[in-house]
Motif scaffolding. Structure first.
Motif, mmCIF file in Angstrom:
data_model
loop_
_atom_site.group_PDB
_atom_site.id
_atom_site.type_symbol
_atom_site.label_atom_id
_atom_site.label_comp_id
_atom_site.label_asym_id
_atom_site.label_seq_id
_atom_site.Cartn_x
_atom_site.Cartn_y
_atom_site.Cartn_z
ATOM 1 N N GLY A 29 16.704 -36.045 51.108
ATOM 2 C CA GLY A 29 16.854 -37.292 50.358
ATOM 3 C C GLY A 29 17.639 -38.329 51.140
ATOM 4 O O GLY A 29 17.320 -39.524 51.122
ATOM 5 N N ALA A 52 16.242 -41.953 52.364
ATOM 6 C CA ALA A 52 16.927 -43.193 52.010
ATOM 7 C C ALA A 52 17.222 -44.036 53.250
ATOM 8 O O ALA A 52 17.039 -45.253 53.256
ATOM 9 N N SER A 88 14.046 -45.558 54.483
ATOM 10 C CA SER A 88 13.672 -46.663 53.609
ATOM 11 C C SER A 88 14.456 -47.929 53.937
ATOM 12 O O SER A 88 13.887 -49.022 54.067
ATOM 13 N N ILE A 132 17.009 -48.403 40.396
ATOM 14 C CA ILE A 132 17.421 -47.041 40.750
ATOM 15 C C ILE A 132 17.240 -46.096 39.566
ATOM 16 O O ILE A 132 16.660 -45.011 39.689
ATOM 17 N N GLU A 187 11.969 -44.153 48.709
ATOM 18 C CA GLU A 187 13.007 -44.130 47.680
ATOM 19 C C GLU A 187 12.548 -43.343 46.465
ATOM 20 O O GLU A 187 13.333 -42.648 45.814
ATOM 21 N N ALA A 217 13.125 -39.868 47.439
ATOM 22 C CA ALA A 217 14.548 -39.574 47.607
ATOM 23 C C ALA A 217 15.229 -39.374 46.259
ATOM 24 O O ALA A 217 16.105 -38.511 46.112
ATOM 25 N N LEU A 218 14.826 -40.155 45.253
ATOM 26 C CA LEU A 218 15.453 -40.054 43.939
ATOM 27 C C LEU A 218 15.017 -38.807 43.178
ATOM 28 O O LEU A 218 15.523 -38.532 42.100
ATOM 29 N N PHE A 240 22.524 -41.658 45.220
ATOM 30 C CA PHE A 240 21.609 -42.633 45.810
ATOM 31 C C PHE A 240 22.231 -44.022 45.829
ATOM 32 O O PHE A 240 22.109 -44.756 46.813
ATOM 33 N N LEU A 295 24.579 -44.156 48.685
ATOM 34 C CA LEU A 295 23.865 -44.182 49.956
ATOM 35 C C LEU A 295 23.327 -45.578 50.281
ATOM 36 O O LEU A 295 23.184 -45.933 51.452
ATOM 37 N N MET A 296 23.042 -46.372 49.267
ATOM 38 C CA MET A 296 22.541 -47.721 49.507
ATOM 39 C C MET A 296 23.567 -48.590 50.227
ATOM 40 O O MET A 296 23.239 -49.645 50.760
ATOM 41 N N GLU A 306 22.826 -49.680 53.769
ATOM 42 C CA GLU A 306 21.866 -50.728 54.110
ATOM 43 C C GLU A 306 22.488 -51.881 54.898
ATOM 44 O O GLU A 306 21.875 -52.357 55.867
ATOM 45 N N THR A 330 26.231 -37.183 50.461
ATOM 46 C CA THR A 330 25.086 -36.310 50.683
ATOM 47 C C THR A 330 25.455 -34.851 50.449
ATOM 48 O O THR A 330 24.657 -34.058 49.950
#
Length: 323
Positions: A33, A37, A40, A181, A243, A246-247, A255, A258-259, A262, A297
């Motif tokens: 995942g 992410a 993505s 999300i 995504e 990943a979700l 998640f 983790l964003m 970006e 993670t």
């Protein structure tokens, strides 16, 4: 069977692969995942960097609307969802997810038109950060706070002024991102394969085309139209598909945290593609968000639960196999 249906090797499902080798890397778990992410986010930022030259002709809103329109059409053609396979509740969730997807992209472009990119990015990240902070599990709140601090160092929003319209648009984009999300995980849990994405993306594309269409009238030529078709495959089709998967492997709290990677990915893309060299504060921000990403993670894998009455799993760590 669509091009996006997923099976494990030799007929084994990904969930069975997760049980091989306790304590080692598991293809169906949080590590996968995490990689999805990151891939993505990389695709999103690369697509944005490649689309920047078109802003002068199409405008930021027109560029986002055209990408959404092509993305929705690509998903519809590639997956070909059958509406009779959806319950009314699932169709409603997919429709709302499509609206949230369109709002997330369009509102952010409007915010960038009124605010510095760093300020708009920091404000938009309040959405996934809120999902991380208010999600289950107290241990992840530490990583969310650390990630938030890293994002502030990365974007340095204190260097730009706050325009009222830009502030409202950035906060609206943050709200849409949080809804995206939560809804993506809900739809992914209830709908087999990529069927939910194949319905939500055309909805987002239709909304994007309707909203941005009037501003594009008389400005479009064939060259940017075909360029945007290619860019739509890079973003949003590929990142949203990643995504979506990943979700199914991560909690929404994990998640959302983790964003925070970006902005770090954007900084790297800016360095490699646009030649933008970061300062000391953004470099420190990269370190913080990477630490937060690694930490979340290790604690963010989802666990399977009992099937719902409708027959769809309420929480599953991997894509459901096609019938």
């Amino acid at each position: 069977m669509s091009a996006f249906d997923s099976h494990g090797p030799q007929g084994r499902s990904p969930s069975r692969l997760r049980s091989v080798g306790a304590g080692r890397w598991r293809p169906g778990g949080a590590e996968t995942g995490f990689l999805m992410a990151v891939a993505s986010m990389t695709s999103v930022q690369l697509g944005l960097a490649l689309a920047i030259p078109l802003f002068g002709q199409l405008g930021a809103l027109g560029t986002a609307g055209l990408r959404l329109g092509w993305g929705g059409l690509l998903m519809l053609v590639l997956i070909r969802p059958r509406l009779r396979d959806f319950t009314r509740r699932d169709l409603a969730a997919c429709t709302v997810l499509g609206a949230a997807t369109a709002g997330m992209m369009l509102f952010f472009m409007l915010a960038v038109a009124h605010l510095p990119l760093g300020t708009a990015s920091a404000l938009e990240f309040l959405g996934p950060l809120a999902v991380s902070l208010f999600g289950p599990g107290g241990g992840r709140k530490l990583w969310a706070v650390l990630a938030g601090l890293g994002v502030l160092l990365l974007t340095e929003p204190w260097h730009g002024g706050l325009d009222a319209v830009g502030l409202v648009c950035a906060l609206a984009a943050a709200g849409c991102w949080a809804a995206y999300i939560l809804l993506t995980q809900r739809v992914g849990d209830r709908v087999t394969g990529f069927g939910g994405l194949a319905v939500s993306m055309p909805v987002a594309g239709l909304l994007g085309a309707l909203i941005a269409g009037p501003g594009l009238w008389g400005q479009l030529t064939w060259r940017p139209v075909w360029i945007m078709l290619v860019l739509a495959a890079v973003s949003p089709v590929l990142p949203f598909a990643l995504e979506f998967l990943a979700l199914r492997r991560l909690t929404t709290a994990a998640f959302g945290t983790l964003m925070s990677l970006e902005p770090a990915v954007a900084l790297l893309i800016g360095l490699l593609v646009l030649g933008q060299t970061p300062g000391l504060a953004p470099a420190a921000g990269v370190v913080l968000v990477v630490i937060a990403g690694v930490g979340v993670t290790r604690t963010g894998a989802r666990t399977p639960t009992e099937p719902t009455e409708a027959g769809a799993p309420a929480s599953q760590p991997c894509p459901a196999e096609a019938p």
